[in-house]
Design a protein around this motif. Sequence first.
Motif, PDB file in Angstrom:
ATOM      1  N   ASP A  86       1.146  -1.484   0.182  1.00 24.11           N
ATOM      2  CA  ASP A  86       0.031  -0.377  -0.071  1.00 24.11           C
ATOM      3  C   ASP A  86       0.715   1.464  -0.447  1.00 24.11           C
ATOM      4  N   GLN A  88      -0.024   4.593  -0.112  1.00 20.50           N
ATOM      5  CA  GLN A  88      -0.900   5.205   0.328  1.00 20.50           C
ATOM      6  C   GLN A  88      -1.012   6.780  -0.841  1.00 20.50           C
ATOM      7  N   SER A  93      -6.754   3.529  -0.150  1.00 19.42           N
ATOM      8  CA  SER A  93      -5.371   2.969  -0.990  1.00 19.42           C
ATOM      9  C   SER A  93      -5.774   1.841   0.178  1.00 19.42           C
ATOM     10  N   ALA A  94      -5.956   1.904   0.941  1.00 17.65           N
ATOM     11  CA  ALA A  94      -5.594   0.198   2.488  1.00 17.65           C
ATOM     12  C   ALA A  94      -7.213  -0.356   2.354  1.00 17.65           C
ATOM     13  N   THR A 116       2.331  -1.529   4.062  1.00 17.08           N
ATOM     14  CA  THR A 116       1.964   0.349   4.188  1.00 17.08           C
ATOM     15  C   THR A 116       3.498   1.394   4.114  1.00 17.08           C
ATOM     16  N   GLU A 118       6.008   4.358   3.078  1.00 17.52           N
ATOM     17  CA  GLU A 118       6.061   5.667   2.878  1.00 17.52           C
ATOM     18  C   GLU A 118       7.239   6.312   2.150  1.00 17.52           C
TER      19      GLU A 118
END
Length: 375
Positions: A86, A88, A93-94, A116, A118
């Motif tokens: 994901d 983001q 998106s989650a 997930t 960053e």
Amino acid sequence: MPAQNLPARNAQQQRPRGRLDPTVGKARTMVGALLGLTTTGKHRPVQDPPLVLVGCSGGPDSLALAAVAAFFASRGEIRVGAVVVDHQMQPGSAEVAENTAETLRALGLDPVQVRTVELAHDGVGPEAAARAARFAALDVAARELGAQTVLLGHTLDDQAESVLLGLARGSGTKSLAGMRPRRGRYARPFLGLRRSETLAICEALDLDPWHDPANTDQAYLRVRVRHNVLPFLSAELGPGITESLARSATILGHDADFLDELAQAEFDRIAEICPGTQALPAEVRLPEDALRRLAPALKMRVLARAVVVLGGYQPSYERLVSAQELLERKGSAGPVQMAGKVSAYRISRSQSVPQDGPGYGKLVLRRGDTALHLH
């Protein structure tokens, strides 16, 4: 995100027994060939089968790949799991990632992880940042789960787009060679399959893939290549242009691999790698005289390899030329920003530098503010 646009059905319960869809059969053959498995004959389950992971976004390409890989898991020759990353980058998106994970589990894949991430742009665009974050997540998952192979769903169309993008950017052999069927732990069995065929596989297996809205966003260069440039070239040069571009990538790939092997041997011969953290070295030193004696193609690759070893990205041609000009003591003393927080500058000979210092007569590459020195 509308639920009807998310993959949610079990491919193993879709069709009555009967004739195998030819596109599904073709895809199974491709996956089997790359993994050294067969699609025919008696099942040969093995004790403690190796784990293969599929990097899956839920889109048609990766979902089709996951469904095909699940066939081999059902034969007991391998275990197949998946990683859903994901990024983001979009609202919802989650939810997309979790729905994709549910579909993969229904297909029989195990384990299935959602990771997930960053994005750290580090001066690069969103696509490059997403790619770096995605591969970092896949690398970690593969190490933690003990998977030797990660399957990716790139198609022949993706390969052709990569070649055109490389041409547009003035890239060299490495970029024009596109993606390899196998590099390290990553395998791309669908490089000989058209995108339309992955859609056909999803239809044949009654799968409902997620269609990423970014794939139609004309703000992205790759999208403009896909929807504007390639159709124009196909109309003007003939419908086989996509296959021709992909074939060129295959031919250039052999050349690039050979040059990379030579460059790696030279890097191993001349580079002095100073220990740093567990993940990255503190610096890489390259003797100036040894670099100068290398052929230009190898010199560029050795410099690029040093940047990547320090955790940077593959530098552009322009940045490599600037670093080479430092080597030749031309122009400004720097700094020259490389890729991924690795930079370069020259210490003038007018400065007092101990002749027997560890960096004298060498390019010293470091990640961070104090980066590349030419003594």
